[in-house]
Design an enzyme around this catalytic site. Structure first.
Site, PDB file in Angstrom:
ATOM      1  N   ASN A  37      -7.115  -4.603  -6.935  1.00 15.55           N
ATOM      2  CA  ASN A  37      -6.129  -5.410  -6.215  1.00 15.55           C
ATOM      3  C   ASN A  37      -6.889  -6.516  -5.467  1.00 15.55           C
ATOM      4  OD1 ASN A  37      -4.543  -6.384  -4.031  1.00 15.55           O
ATOM      5  ND2 ASN A  37      -3.131  -4.695  -4.335  1.00 15.55           N
ATOM      6  N   HIS A  83      -6.776  -9.314  -0.990  1.00 12.56           N
ATOM      7  CA  HIS A  83      -7.507  -9.671   0.233  1.00 12.56           C
ATOM      8  C   HIS A  83      -8.575 -10.740   0.022  1.00 12.56           C
ATOM      9  CE1 HIS A  83      -5.003  -7.154   2.510  1.00 12.56           C
ATOM     10  NE2 HIS A  83      -5.217  -6.149   1.682  1.00 12.56           N
ATOM     11  N   HIS A 121      -0.244  -8.644  -5.222  1.00  7.76           N
ATOM     12  CA  HIS A 121       1.067  -8.471  -4.584  1.00  7.76           C
ATOM     13  C   HIS A 121       1.574  -9.835  -4.119  1.00  7.76           C
ATOM     14  CE1 HIS A 121       3.480  -6.024  -1.356  1.00  7.76           C
ATOM     15  NE2 HIS A 121       4.244  -6.904  -1.988  1.00  7.76           N
ATOM     16  N   ARG A 165       3.814 -11.429  -2.050  1.00  2.50           N
ATOM     17  CA  ARG A 165       4.708 -11.088  -0.939  1.00  2.50           C
ATOM     18  C   ARG A 165       5.687 -12.207  -0.652  1.00  2.50           C
ATOM     19  NH1 ARG A 165       4.333  -7.217   3.017  1.00  2.50           N
ATOM     20  NH2 ARG A 165       2.854  -5.577   2.510  1.00  2.50           N
ATOM     21  N   ARG A 209       1.539 -14.206   2.024  1.00  2.00           N
ATOM     22  CA  ARG A 209       0.333 -14.099   2.861  1.00  2.00           C
ATOM     23  C   ARG A 209      -0.926 -13.782   2.041  1.00  2.00           C
ATOM     24  NH1 ARG A 209       1.222  -8.188   5.468  1.00  2.00           N
ATOM     25  NH2 ARG A 209       3.303  -8.922   5.913  1.00  2.00           N
ATOM     26  N   GLU A 262       2.590  -6.754  -8.226  1.00  2.00           N
ATOM     27  CA  GLU A 262       3.374  -5.960  -7.272  1.00  2.00           C
ATOM     28  C   GLU A 262       4.344  -6.889  -6.566  1.00  2.00           C
ATOM     29  OE1 GLU A 262       0.712  -4.330  -4.463  1.00  2.00           O
ATOM     30  OE2 GLU A 262      -0.244  -3.012  -5.896  1.00  2.00           O
ATOM     31  N   THR A 297       1.771  -2.149   2.711  1.00  2.00           N
ATOM     32  CA  THR A 297       2.924  -1.402   2.201  1.00  2.00           C
ATOM     33  C   THR A 297       2.917  -0.003   2.819  1.00  2.00           C
ATOM     34  OG1 THR A 297       2.537  -2.612   0.164  1.00  2.00           O
ATOM     35  CG2 THR A 297       4.155  -0.852   0.073  1.00  2.00           C
ATOM     36  N   GLU A 318       3.875   4.892  -9.624  1.00 11.93           N
ATOM     37  CA  GLU A 318       2.590   4.896  -8.912  1.00 11.93           C
ATOM     38  C   GLU A 318       2.793   5.695  -7.637  1.00 11.93           C
ATOM     39  OE1 GLU A 318       0.272   1.316  -8.794  1.00 11.93           O
ATOM     40  OE2 GLU A 318      -0.588   1.838  -6.849  1.00 11.93           O
ATOM     41  N   HIS A 376      -3.489   3.236  -2.886  1.00 10.93           N
ATOM     42  CA  HIS A 376      -3.334   2.883  -1.471  1.00 10.93           C
ATOM     43  C   HIS A 376      -4.302   3.669  -0.603  1.00 10.93           C
ATOM     44  CE1 HIS A 376      -1.741   1.271   2.221  1.00 10.93           C
ATOM     45  NE2 HIS A 376      -1.026   0.434   1.500  1.00 10.93           N
TER      46      HIS A 376
HETATM   47  N1  PXP Z   1      -0.903   0.075  -5.096  1.00 10.42           N
HETATM   48  C1  PXP Z   1       0.151  -0.514  -4.469  1.00 10.42           C
HETATM   49  C2  PXP Z   1       1.501  -0.397  -5.099  1.00 10.42           C
HETATM   50  C3  PXP Z   1      -0.031  -1.261  -3.287  1.00 10.42           C
HETATM   51  O1  PXP Z   1       1.017  -1.846  -2.679  1.00 10.42           O
HETATM   52  C4  PXP Z   1      -1.336  -1.409  -2.769  1.00 10.42           C
HETATM   53  C5  PXP Z   1      -1.570  -2.223  -1.540  1.00 10.42           C
HETATM   54  O2  PXP Z   1      -1.101  -3.502  -1.714  1.00 10.42           O
HETATM   55  C6  PXP Z   1      -2.395  -0.788  -3.460  1.00 10.42           C
HETATM   56  C7  PXP Z   1      -2.148  -0.041  -4.609  1.00 10.42           C
HETATM   57  C8  PXP Z   1      -3.820  -0.929  -3.024  1.00 10.42           C
HETATM   58  O3  PXP Z   1      -3.981  -0.375  -1.756  1.00 10.42           O
HETATM   59  P1  PXP Z   1      -5.356  -0.640  -0.996  1.00 10.42           P
HETATM   60  O4  PXP Z   1      -5.450  -2.108  -0.776  1.00 10.42           O
HETATM   61  O5  PXP Z   1      -5.206   0.149   0.259  1.00 10.42           O
HETATM   62  O6  PXP Z   1      -6.447  -0.133  -1.890  1.00 10.42           O
END
Ligand code: PXP
Length: 246
Positions: free
Chosen positions: A11, A14, A47, A49, A53, A74, A105, A155, A194
């Site tokens: 992901n 960030h 994601h 959003r 952001r 996402e 999330t 998921e 997550h």
């Molecule tokens: N899976 C989903 C559906 C998420 O919303 C997120 C966070 O955006 C993640 C995985 C990844 O989570 P993390 O950034 O905490 O590894």
């Protein structure tokens, strides 16, 4: 004997968060995605959003066209997002709950209570060719509601497991284990994500029904110290080690 292949999705939200902090183009999420590809990730997750952001609309097109890996987009189940996703038709769309004030999330999608609203969106996304997954808590009612909607993938939200300590962590892990089993019985492909990090990924990676992990914040943060390729390689090594003993 079939060897289970546990996929890793990075992901990259960030990377975009840091880029957006200064309003310029650096660091570029596309460059991070290409580097992640060379480090062996199987897909890129991002994601989009409502408040943009993290990644923005232009990033979606670039991540789809210029990386050469499946994009898992996402997004919240809203008409605006479904419009964007059907226009781009990424490989996968993961529907997540979204509250404007949340930092991340916070919980899973309340599928059981939202079936009437989600049904038409799921059908629209699936008709556009997207593999739809629902980001849910490890909960039997949510799994059954997801199966009733006809999605191919769920998921499981691992946030509660990652935050829990001691005995309650074992309970949260057991909840994820039994939900993954139930997902398989319901014919759902099972992903998880997550809060996953080097020190908590192995018990999740060892769950035989889970075939994909999506990991972001920890890997991007760790990249500051050891580099993105190295962070991904170490995560991959831990996942492989957990699978070898499971
Ligand atoms: N899976 C989903 C559906 C998420 O919303 C997120 C966070 O955006 C993640 C995985 C990844 O989570 P993390 O950034 O905490 O590894």
């Amino acid at each position: 004997m079939t060897i289970r292949r546990l996929r890793l999705g990075l992901n990259i939200d960030h990377v975009a968060t840091v880029r957006n902090a200064r309003g310029g183009a650096h660091p570029d999420p596309l460059r991070a995605a290409l580097l992640a590809k060379s480090a062996g990730v199987d897909s890129i997750t991002a994601h989009l959003r409502e408040d943009r952001r993290h990644i923005r609309d232009a990033d979606v097109a670039q991540l789809m066209n210029d990386v050469g890996l499946p994009l898992n987009l996402e997004m919240a189940p809203t008409a605006e997002m479904v419009g964007i996703a059907t226009k781009h038709a990424p490989h996968a769309v993961c529907l997540v709950p979204e509250n404007r004030e949340e930092i991340t999330t916070e919980g899973g999608l309340e599928v059981a209570g939202l079936q009437d609203r989600l049904g038409p969106m799921v059908r629209q996304l699936m008709s556009a060719g997207c593999r739809v997954s629902l980001f849910i808590e490890a909960d039997i009612a949510q799994l059954k509601a997801a199966a009733a909607l006809g999605v191919p993938v769920v998921e499981l939200h691992t946030g509660r497991y990652c935050e829990a300590k001691g005995a309650s962590r074992s309970l949260e892990l057991e909840r994820i284990r039994s939900s993954a089993k139930e997902a398989a019985l319901l014919g759902l492909e099972c992903h998880a994500g997550h809060g996953l990090a080097f020190d908590n990924v192995k018990p999740i990676a060892a769950i035989p029904e889970i075939v994909e992990l999506n990991i972001g914040h920890f890997l991007i943060g760790e990249a500051v110290f050891i580099g993105l390729k190295e962070a991904i390689s170490e995560m991959r090594r831990l996942m492989d080690e957990a699978m070898a003993v499971s």
